[in-house]
Scaffold this active site. Structure first.
Site, PDB file in Angstrom:
ATOM      1  N   HIS A 158     -23.651  32.312 -36.194  1.00 27.04           N
ATOM      2  CA  HIS A 158     -22.327  31.804 -35.811  1.00 27.04           C
ATOM      3  C   HIS A 158     -21.328  31.901 -36.973  1.00 27.04           C
ATOM      4  O   HIS A 158     -20.375  31.135 -37.038  1.00 27.04           O
ATOM      5  CB  HIS A 158     -22.388  30.349 -35.327  1.00 27.04           C
ATOM      6  CG  HIS A 158     -23.496  30.082 -34.357  1.00 27.04           C
ATOM      7  ND1 HIS A 158     -23.342  30.164 -32.993  1.00 27.04           N
ATOM      8  CD2 HIS A 158     -24.804  29.772 -34.570  1.00 27.04           C
ATOM      9  CE1 HIS A 158     -24.499  29.895 -32.401  1.00 27.04           C
ATOM     10  NE2 HIS A 158     -25.405  29.660 -33.329  1.00 27.04           N
ATOM     11  N   SER A 279      -1.588  48.739 -51.497  1.00 26.44           N
ATOM     12  CA  SER A 279      -0.506  48.431 -50.568  1.00 26.44           C
ATOM     13  C   SER A 279       0.793  49.007 -51.123  1.00 26.44           C
ATOM     14  O   SER A 279       0.963  49.141 -52.331  1.00 26.44           O
ATOM     15  CB  SER A 279      -0.398  46.912 -50.426  1.00 26.44           C
ATOM     16  OG  SER A 279       0.917  46.542 -50.076  1.00 26.44           O
ATOM     17  N   LYS A 285      -2.899  44.303 -54.218  1.00 24.68           N
ATOM     18  CA  LYS A 285      -3.888  44.521 -53.163  1.00 24.68           C
ATOM     19  C   LYS A 285      -4.786  45.721 -53.339  1.00 24.68           C
ATOM     20  O   LYS A 285      -4.427  46.746 -53.898  1.00 24.68           O
ATOM     21  CB  LYS A 285      -3.179  44.632 -51.808  1.00 24.68           C
ATOM     22  CG  LYS A 285      -2.560  43.318 -51.412  1.00 24.68           C
ATOM     23  CD  LYS A 285      -2.485  43.111 -49.948  1.00 24.68           C
ATOM     24  CE  LYS A 285      -3.811  43.160 -49.268  1.00 24.68           C
ATOM     25  NZ  LYS A 285      -3.596  43.164 -47.815  1.00 24.68           N
ATOM     26  N   GLU A 292     -12.426  49.599 -42.282  1.00 24.64           N
ATOM     27  CA  GLU A 292     -11.454  49.281 -41.222  1.00 24.64           C
ATOM     28  C   GLU A 292     -11.268  50.470 -40.280  1.00 24.64           C
ATOM     29  O   GLU A 292     -11.205  50.319 -39.062  1.00 24.64           O
ATOM     30  CB  GLU A 292     -10.101  48.889 -41.832  1.00 24.64           C
ATOM     31  CG  GLU A 292     -10.118  47.519 -42.474  1.00 24.64           C
ATOM     32  CD  GLU A 292      -8.796  47.203 -43.149  1.00 24.64           C
ATOM     33  OE1 GLU A 292      -8.197  46.186 -42.820  1.00 24.64           O
ATOM     34  OE2 GLU A 292      -8.346  47.986 -44.014  1.00 24.64           O
TER      35      GLU A 292
END
Ligand code: ARG
Length: 461
Positions: A158, A279, A285, A292
């Site tokens: 979970h 970024s 970043k 992804e």
């Protein structure tokens, strides 16, 4: 359309240019050209072998087809839209090269059995390539796992901390998924590798062909037993897309974990510069684009599976032009799966570093050893449910006091239950918690070491 279509004798007027474009598949089925040539060579040999054409004619066709192949490879032959599809394109070029005998190639054959043959030859090759990519992916998983048998990582259910596990054990879970993918593709292969060649348009042919001969030349295991089924079956494509979808499911799950692990919230891995991007606005970043993209590309493969199922569901026997729609989804799925397997393999091999210091801290900062306290009691005669309830209370009071289980004094343990002794501290240390789960397939170090050996042997066979 200025140029006449191969089938145009029966027609009064030319095809509307937009309809010609709409109808044509050459822009994508060109991918099949080498398989089309190989299939046609086998067909030509069979025509000569059975005496349907002369041996010299057979020879001319085979040699001429080889020249088409060479011209294509050297980019001297680049068929355009007027060819309609790859099958017409090859036949037309062949006839330009060898003259009228080229017109004999299509004796006792239809584009319907031809395209089915080409697609199967293509998929056969691609399946073996994908299986190779899977092996490399499995190899890198194993390489990393072997270095991290005793590196502990929080295990989750979970997405809540559950019990710590060996990092190797975690990685081996993905190894096993890939192993099933590898085996599944072998199984799919057995149903891809059936020859429809010689089924004709739908009903077979009046010529004394030898379907087993072409099947043998093309290394098919079997031939379709029913010509209607042979030209219109796409089960093999659906099965392949299903296997491809499952590979993507597995890669996508791993991607999701890597994305989580690389976040500031987890800090379990560092992404190396070779596999991460920045970024355009936020200078601090470093983004996990590779996982992804893999997660994102999963959708299109699922989509192709869905499309293929829908294409098939309403089709009356036998061939229908709807079947031309099978190719782009198959090609795109093949390319996507290969690209994703390659990218994930590289990411694992050189783009990712596990932060072992941070992982070691992570497994000590929670209550994921609570089950081991209950097991400790149960092993000493306390019924498990009773032990479970007792430990639940300790967890509650410890949490309230801002303590972890390891911080409790021996007296506190003994107040809880007299069987607790000094060895409780060892029993709830993360290392022992992992090591003790020595049941078959569990995360205990002995089990994991054994699993690594088995896995190694498995992929080297
Ligand atoms: N381009 C067609 C396809 O991909 C080849 C078969 C055409 N057959 C036909 N009867 N029109 O399916």
């Amino acid at each position: 359309m200025t140029e006449k279509q191969t089938w145009s004798q029966r027609f009064e007027s030319a095809l509307h240019p937009a309809i010609a474009r709409f109808n044509a598949s050459i822009s994508f089925d060109i991918e099949l050209i080498e398989y089309d040539i190989t299939g046609s060579q086998a067909h030509a040999k069979m025509l000569a072998h059975t005496g349907i054409i002369s041996p010299e004619e057979g020879e001319q066709l085979v040699t001429g087809l080889e020249q088409v192949r060479q011209e294509y490879r050297q980019r001297k032959f680049q068929p355009g839209i007027d060819a309609e599809d790859v099958h017409f394109a090859v036949e037309k070029r062949l006839t330009e090269i060898v003259g009228d005998v080229g017109k004999k190639l299509h004796t006792a054959r239809s584009r319907n059995d031809q395209v089915g043959t080409d697609t199967r030859l293509y998929l056969r090759d691609q399946i073996q390539q994908i299986r190779q990519y899977l092996r490399e992916f499995q190899t890198v998983l194993l390489d990393i796992a072997e270095q991290h048998v005793e590196t502990l990582i929080p295990g989750y259910t979970h997405l809540q901390r559950a019990q710590p596990v060996s990092l190797a054990h975690h990685l081996l879970a993905y190894f096993q998924m890939a192993q099933r993918d590898w085996e599944r593709l072998e199984d799919v292969y057995s149903r891809v590798n059936i020859s429809p060649l010689g089924c004709g348009a739908l009903a077979g042919t009046t010529f004394p062909i030898d379907r087993h001969y072409t099947a043998e030349l093309l290394k098919f295991d079997r031939v379709y037993a029913n010509s209607l089924d042979g030209v219109s079956d796409r089960d093999f494509a659906i099965e392949f897309l299903c296997a491809a979808s499952l590979i993507m499911v597995h890669l996508s799950r791993l991607s999701e974990e890597v994305i989580l692990w690389s976040s500031e919230e987890f800090r379990f891995v560092t992404l190396k510069d070779s596999c991460a991007t920045g970024s355009s606005i936020m200078p601090q970043k470093k983004n996990p684009d590779v996982p992804e993209l893999v997660r994102g590309k999963t959708g299109r493969v699922f989509g192709h599976l869905q499309a293929m199922l829908v294409i098939m569901k309403g089709l009356p026997l036998a061939y229908n032009k709807d079947l031309q729609e099978d190719k782009e989804g198959i090609f795109d799925s093949v390319n996507t799966v290969k690209a994703c397997l390659e990218a994930m393999t590289i990411l694992l091999r050189e783009g990712l570093e596990f932060r072992t210091q941070r992982l070691a801290e992570a497994v000590t900062e929670d209550f994921s050893n609570a089950t081991d306290v209950a097991d400790y009691l149960a092993a000493r005669g306390v019924p498990f449910r009773e032990a479970y309830n007792l430990v639940g209370k300790v967890v509650k009071t410890s949490m309230a006091a801002g303590k972890l289980l390891k911080d409790l004094q021996l007296e506190e343990w003994q107040q809880l239950h007299p069987v607790f002794a000094a060895d409780i501290y060892e029993a709830i240390s993360p290392r022992q918690v992992v090591s003790a789960r020595n049941s078959y397939g569990g995360t205990g170090f002995a089990q994991v070491r054994q699993a690594l050996v088995t896995a190694r042997t498995n992929i080297s066979n």
